[in-house]
Design a protein around this motif. Structure first.
Motif, short mmCIF file in Angstrom:
data_model
loop_
_atom_site.label_atom_id
_atom_site.label_comp_id
_atom_site.label_asym_id
_atom_site.label_seq_id
_atom_site.Cartn_x
_atom_site.Cartn_y
_atom_site.Cartn_z
N ILE A 86 0.46 -3.69 -8.07
CA ILE A 86 -0.34 -3.06 -7.03
C ILE A 86 0.59 -2.19 -6.19
O ILE A 86 1.60 -2.68 -5.67
N ILE A 87 0.28 -0.91 -6.07
CA ILE A 87 1.08 0.00 -5.25
C ILE A 87 0.23 0.46 -4.07
O ILE A 87 -0.83 1.05 -4.25
N MET A 88 0.68 0.15 -2.85
CA MET A 88 0.02 0.64 -1.64
C MET A 88 1.09 1.27 -0.75
O MET A 88 1.72 0.60 0.07
N LEU A 89 1.30 2.56 -0.94
CA LEU A 89 2.32 3.31 -0.22
C LEU A 89 1.75 4.67 0.20
O LEU A 89 0.71 5.08 -0.28
N GLY A 90 2.47 5.34 1.09
CA GLY A 90 2.08 6.68 1.51
C GLY A 90 2.07 6.87 3.01
O GLY A 90 2.24 7.99 3.50
N ILE B 253 -3.60 1.74 -4.49
CA ILE B 253 -4.43 1.59 -3.29
C ILE B 253 -4.03 2.65 -2.27
O ILE B 253 -2.86 2.74 -1.88
N THR B 254 -4.98 3.47 -1.86
CA THR B 254 -4.74 4.37 -0.74
C THR B 254 -4.75 3.54 0.54
O THR B 254 -5.71 2.82 0.80
N PRO B 255 -3.68 3.60 1.36
CA PRO B 255 -3.65 2.80 2.58
C PRO B 255 -4.66 3.26 3.62
O PRO B 255 -5.16 4.40 3.55
N GLN B 256 -4.96 2.37 4.55
CA GLN B 256 -5.86 2.74 5.64
C GLN B 256 -5.31 3.94 6.39
O GLN B 256 -4.10 4.03 6.65
N ASN B 257 -6.18 4.87 6.75
CA ASN B 257 -5.76 6.08 7.46
C ASN B 257 -5.12 5.76 8.81
O ASN B 257 -5.52 4.81 9.49
N ILE B 258 -4.17 6.57 9.19
CA ILE B 258 -3.56 6.47 10.51
C ILE B 258 -4.53 7.06 11.53
O ILE B 258 -5.10 8.13 11.32
N ALA C 244 -6.48 10.05 0.04
CA ALA C 244 -7.43 9.38 -0.86
C ALA C 244 -7.83 10.26 -2.04
O ALA C 244 -7.77 9.81 -3.20
N SER C 245 -8.22 11.49 -1.78
CA SER C 245 -8.66 12.35 -2.88
C SER C 245 -7.51 12.66 -3.83
O SER C 245 -7.71 12.72 -5.05
N LEU D 41 -8.24 2.02 -5.80
CA LEU D 41 -9.02 1.51 -4.68
C LEU D 41 -8.61 2.26 -3.41
O LEU D 41 -7.42 2.41 -3.13
N ASP D 42 -9.60 2.73 -2.66
CA ASP D 42 -9.35 3.33 -1.35
C ASP D 42 -9.58 2.25 -0.31
O ASP D 42 -10.71 1.80 -0.11
N ALA D 43 -8.50 1.83 0.37
CA ALA D 43 -8.62 0.77 1.36
C ALA D 43 -9.59 1.14 2.47
O ALA D 43 -10.20 0.26 3.10
#
Length: 215
Positions: A84-88, A131-136, A161-162, A176-178
């Protein structure tokens, strides 16, 4: 053997708590909650590092490029059933000077490196969930981290996300988009880290998704 799930991320995987400056405990972090929900046939491996990026070297702090760490990480946990990769989030920092499109290309490099680490994968079959992390939240600019994060981070995070979905699909990854499953707002201290409720919501979503991926 248990299913080995490597959770490779930044401070939101490590479990940073903005209100205390410390770490959420084992009854609060999404990784630990996921372990409890999935049960003893699964092994959830926490690989979260505060400040980690997809592939960018930080001029202020050392050893934060995910690209440089993914090989030893995967090999140390082999056989890996799912990465699972959740970075950015950190890639949006002004000092890196990159767009959402470039951050996504950094993610692509990281995925390619993970896929090429052939000896780590169970039965030699790479399996990756992006996983796209939650937006700032834009209010971060007036918080204690505003100066070090710099300008434009919230806008960049909203564009991930896109771009991430396109990269995930092109690289054969699950996605998955968080932001679709975490309805709790970011904390009101730095406006960029998950709250305890956010951790719970992410764990709930993944507990439903992972058995479908590794059916």
């Amino acid at each position: 053997m248990k299913k080995h799930i490597v959770c490779f991320g930044d401070s939101n995987t490590h479990g940073y708590c903005a209100k205390t400056g410390g770490r959420f405990d084992e009854d609060q972090r999404w990784t630990c909650l996921l372990q409890k929900k999935l049960g003893e046939d699964w092994l959830i491996l926490e690989e979260g590092l505060s400040g980690r990026t997809t592939c960018f070297d930080d001029p202020i702090h050392e050893a934060l490029s995910g690209l440089e760490q993914i090989y030893p990480c995967l090999m140390s946990h082999e056989p890996v059933d799912l990465l699972i990769i959740m970075l950015g989030t950190n890639d949006t920092k002004e000092r890196f000077g990159v767009s959402p499109e470039c951050i996504a290309l950094g993610l692509k490099r990281l995925i390619a490196k993970a896929i090429s680490t052939t000896d780590c994968w169970k039965d030699g079959k790479p399996s990756i969930l992006v996983i796209t992390p939650q937006n700032i939240d834009p209010r971060y600019e007036n918080s204690e981290v505003g100066g070090t994060m710099g300008k434009g981070c919230a806008e960049k995070s909203q564009g991930l996300a896109s771009e991430y979905q396109k990269i995930a699909e092109s690289m054969g990854c699950f996605y998955l988009d968080a932001n679709k499953v975490v309805t709790a707002q970011p904390n009101d201290v730095d406006f960029m880290h998950l709250t305890e409720e956010g951790h719970r919501q992410l764990a709930d979503a993944l507990a439903g998704l992972l058995p479908q991926i590794l059916c």
